[in-house]
Design an enzyme around this catalytic site. Sequence first.
Site, mmCIF file in Angstrom:
data_model
loop_
_atom_site.group_PDB
_atom_site.id
_atom_site.type_symbol
_atom_site.label_atom_id
_atom_site.label_comp_id
_atom_site.label_asym_id
_atom_site.label_seq_id
_atom_site.Cartn_x
_atom_site.Cartn_y
_atom_site.Cartn_z
ATOM 1 N N THR A 123 23.259 -16.326 -6.382
ATOM 2 C CA THR A 123 22.796 -15.008 -5.918
ATOM 3 C C THR A 123 21.393 -15.116 -5.334
ATOM 4 O O THR A 123 20.612 -15.982 -5.738
ATOM 5 C CB THR A 123 22.793 -14.022 -7.111
ATOM 6 N N ASP A 124 21.082 -14.193 -4.424
ATOM 7 C CA ASP A 124 19.713 -14.150 -3.877
ATOM 8 C C ASP A 124 18.700 -13.726 -4.940
ATOM 9 O O ASP A 124 17.501 -13.897 -4.762
ATOM 10 C CB ASP A 124 19.636 -13.206 -2.662
ATOM 11 N N GLU A 125 19.208 -13.177 -6.068
ATOM 12 C CA GLU A 125 18.282 -12.677 -7.096
ATOM 13 C C GLU A 125 17.479 -13.803 -7.749
ATOM 14 O O GLU A 125 16.454 -13.545 -8.385
ATOM 15 C CB GLU A 125 19.039 -11.851 -8.149
ATOM 16 N N LYS A 152 21.231 -17.385 -13.777
ATOM 17 C CA LYS A 152 21.846 -17.914 -12.544
ATOM 18 C C LYS A 152 20.981 -19.049 -11.982
ATOM 19 O O LYS A 152 21.502 -20.062 -11.510
ATOM 20 C CB LYS A 152 22.009 -16.809 -11.491
#
Length: 341
Positions: A123-125, A152
Site C-alpha cells: 500500500t502507499d500508506e 505492511k
Amino acid sequence: MILLITGGAGFIGSNFIRYILKHHRNYKVINLDKLTYAGNLENLRDIEKNKRYRFVKGDILKTKGEWLKAKGVDAVINFAAESHVDRSIIDSADFIQTNVVGTQALLEASREAKIKRYIQISTDEVYGSLGRSGYFTEKTPLSPNSPYSASKAGGDLLVRAYCHTHKFPGIIARCSNNYGPYQFPEKFIPLLITNALEGKQLPVYGDGLNVRDWIYVDDHCSAIDAILHKGKIGEVYNIGGNSEKKNIDVVKKIIALISHRSPIIKFVQDRKGHDRRYAIDSTKIRKELGWKPEYDFEKGLDATIDWYIKNKNWWKRIKKGEYKKYYKKMYEEGKGQKANG
Ligand code: NAD
Ligand code: TYD
C-alpha cells in the site's frame, strides 16, 4: 500457469481472481483464505464452480513449501492482510501476525517451493503522509504512521530482504486507495454509499479535508497483471489512479448521485494520527510496463454505486452481522471515533 492467490475472499483479491480467470483462459487459481470478518465467499459465488478455480480455507502463517510444490504453484500473489486502519488503532496484534509473521511464512514456503514469482500486494500508506504538495515515488522513504501501515511496511521489508539475501523472485506493488464492487462496508466509499442508500448519517472524520488518491479496483487488477507478467524482480511499483479527492468532496459527490433519501453529513472525532494526504506518482509502471488506468473517478464511482444498488442483499447481510457489532463499538459506544457533540 497455476497462481496461488492469498486473501482471495476479500475485496481486491476476489476482484483479481475474477480478472485473471477472464483474461487468462489457461490459468488456474488456488485461493487460500482464512475467512476473517473481511473474507466472504459470497464475493466469489459467480465463479465458485469454475473448473480453473479452487478455494482452500487456511492461514498464510501455516503455509508450507511442500504444499505449494504438491499443488504445482508457479506464482504467489499475497493479498492476505488485516487491512483496516481503524481496527489497527483499536488492536494491532492480528495485523502483526498476518501482515508481518504471515508474510514471512509465505515467503519461506515460496522459497522452499522455488516458485517463479511472488507479488506482495502492499500500500502507499507505507510512505506515511504528504503535505499539500509532492507525490509518493518508489524512492520515497518508508515512514508508516498507523499500526496497519507499519505492519505492511514490515512485510515489504521482508520481501526486500528475501530478494537481496536469497535472490528470491519477489516484487512489491504499492497502490493507493481502492474502491469498487465487493468492498467491505466499513471502508469509506462503501460505507458512504450504503449509509446514503439507507438514509443514514455519513460520518466524516475531523475537518473532512484529508486527501486520498482513489483508484477503481479493476485498474489495480490490471496493474498487478502487468507486474506479474512484465515486472522486474526485486523492484517496487507504485500504482495510482491520478484521482486525488478531499474526503468531504467524495461525500458531496455521493450525496449528489444518491439524493433520494437526503442523508446527513456528520462530522465525527478525527482518527488518531490520521494521515493528511496520499498521492501517488505512477510514472514508473506507466513507462516501464505500459500500464494505465481505464477509469476516472466519475466513471468508477458511477459503476460502484450501480453495483451497490443492484447488490443490496450482499451488503445488507454484512451490515446485519459481525460488522454491526464493530460499527456499534466504533460509532455508538465511542471506542473508536466519537461523535462531536
Ligand atoms: P480485505 O480486508 O477486504 O481482504 C483481506 C482478505 O485476507 C480477507 O479475505 C481475509 O479473510 C484474508 N486474510 C486475512 N488474514 C489472513 C491470513 N492470516 N491468512 C489467509 N487469509 C487471510 O482487504 P483488501 O482491501 O482486499 O486488501 C487486499 C490487500 O491489498 C491487502 O494486503 C491490503 O493491504 C492491500 N491494499 C488495499 C487497499 C485498499 O484500498 N483496500 C489499497 C492498497 C493496498
Ligand atoms: P479508509 O477507507 O478507512 O481508508 P484509509 O484510511 O486506508 O485511507 O478511509 C479513507 C478516508 O476516509 C480516510 O481519510 C479516513 C476517512 N473516513 C471518514 O472520514 N469516515 C469514515 O467513517 C471512514 C471509515 C473513513
